[in-house]
Design an enzyme around this catalytic site. Structure first.
Site, short mmCIF file in Angstrom:
data_model
loop_
_atom_site.label_atom_id
_atom_site.label_comp_id
_atom_site.label_asym_id
_atom_site.label_seq_id
_atom_site.Cartn_x
_atom_site.Cartn_y
_atom_site.Cartn_z
N GLU A 142 0.43 -0.95 0.21
CA GLU A 142 -0.02 -0.57 -0.31
C GLU A 142 0.98 1.37 0.29
OE1 GLU A 142 -2.07 0.83 4.10
OE2 GLU A 142 -2.14 -1.24 4.10
N CYS A 180 -3.09 -4.20 4.22
CA CYS A 180 -2.02 -5.60 4.92
C CYS A 180 -2.08 -6.51 3.68
CB CYS A 180 -2.33 -5.55 6.30
SG CYS A 180 -1.53 -4.01 7.49
N HIS A 236 -1.47 -11.79 11.03
CA HIS A 236 -1.21 -10.88 10.58
C HIS A 236 -1.09 -9.91 12.17
CE1 HIS A 236 -1.10 -6.38 8.51
NE2 HIS A 236 -1.81 -5.97 9.70
#
Length: 348
Positions: free
Chosen positions: A80, A112, A234
């Site tokens: 990103e 993400c 994550h």
């Protein structure tokens, strides 16, 4: 057999501690450190961007795979923080690796989750027989607004995974996903910093999707948490992945090897892929590894890999992740950090 044949990571040398950021904003550093399980984060140098990080990570993946770069048929870079709004990062990486011109490239975005998107596409292209080898990369030099909670965690790093159907070091066993339209984090065109929904980014966003994808792949595979040696989730901070792993039924020895954020920060598209790389650095042949990414907006990709007998043979062909993380660190003060991250802007 389709799976990972090589992997590599890249971490900037510069670091800034939570105390240094908190000191500038008059914030409670111990509260941030305890509440988010964060101590410090990586900071990219002025000449480092997601393209340079991706190239270095990809070169290490090639070292472990020991293949001719010209055999790679596709390169996908998820980020990103692509350096150009209109110009692909994938072509920069492919040219630097000596893969061009016979290569399919694309830049991917999904907050993400963009890194695991590339890995998912690469795996399925190889599985379908469209290409011999493909590469998926997650790389970011993430930004947080000055004084915002994101500034304590937004870091930089990259992980690259070369996938193929021969000389596999981690065999793909299963994939799944979980997606909804959940606006927990966003950045409008031309906005310099992202915005987020504060506490809303926790249970309604991160947990809902990570737990949803994790439970879905466990059910689909017929496996239980105790059947799996490692889990990587994550990690926007050091608290969320630990809470989610425990709710899924995993214990500390299963998630500890891939938990990097307390001393690395949130590398966004590189976050869960870097956790997978750290886990491959320790896994033994036959071990099962479950990976669940998360991207705001919102969704999670889930994978289960099994380490093969070849993994220990190639592991030391490139630096191990924790060695990169712990060695040659250079700590900087907030003024240098603000300069590096271009937080001090000249009026137009």
């Amino acid at each position: 057999m389709v799976g990972i044949v090589g992997y590599g990571t890249q971490i900037p040398r510069y670091r800034i501690k939570v105390e240094e950021i908190a000191k500038v904003w008059g914030a409670d550093a111990p509260a941030y450190k305890k509440g988010l399980n964060l101590n410090e984060k990586s900071v990219p140098a002025p000449d480092e961007d997601c393209a340079t990080l991706a190239v270095n990570a990809a070169r290490k993946a090639l070292n472990r795979a020991d293949i001719d770069p010209m055999d790679i048929g596709a390169v996908y870079v998820g980020s990103e923080s692509h350096p150009y709004a209109v110009k692909p990062t994938g072509t920069i990486v492919s040219e630097a690796l000596g893969i061009c011109p016979k290569v399919h490239t694309a830049d991917l975005e999904f907050a993400c989750k963009a890194g695991t998107e590339g890995i998912f596409i690469a795996l399925n292209l190889v599985k379908a027989g469209a290409v011999k080898f493909a590469m998926g990369i997650g790389a970011d030099t993430s930004q947080g607004a000055p004084g915002d909670a994101l500034e304590y965690s937004a870091a930089a790093g990259a992980a690259a995974f070369l996938v193929g159907g021969e000389n596999v070091i981690a065999k793909l066993m299963e994939t799944d996903c979980f997606m909804t339209d959940t606006p927990d984090f966003w950045r409008r065109e031309h906005a310099h910093y992202p915005e987020h929904g504060g506490r809303f980014t926790g249970a309604p966003a991160y947990e809902k999707h990570v737990l949803g994808a994790g439970r879905a792949i466990l059910e689909k595979s017929g496996l239980k948490p105790e059947d799996i040696q490692y889990v990587v989730l994550h990690q926007p901070n050091g608290k969320f992945p630990v809470t989610a792993a425990r709710k899924l039924g995993f214990q500390e020895p299963q998630y500890r090897p891939g938990l990097l954020s307390p001393t690395l920060g949130n590398t966004y598209s590189g976050s869960s892929p870097m956790g997978l790389a750290a886990t491959l650095d320790e896994a033994k042949p036959g071990d099962l590894i479950m990976l669940v990414s998360y991207g705001s907006g919102a969704g999670s990709d889930a994978f289960i890999f099994q380490a093969t007998e070849r993994l220990p043979q190639v592991r030391n062909q490139a630096p191990l992740l924790r060695k990169q993380l712990d060695q040659h660190k250079i700590y900087i003060e907030y003024g240098t950090y603000a300069k590096f991250r271009r937080k001090i802007l000249k009026p137009e």
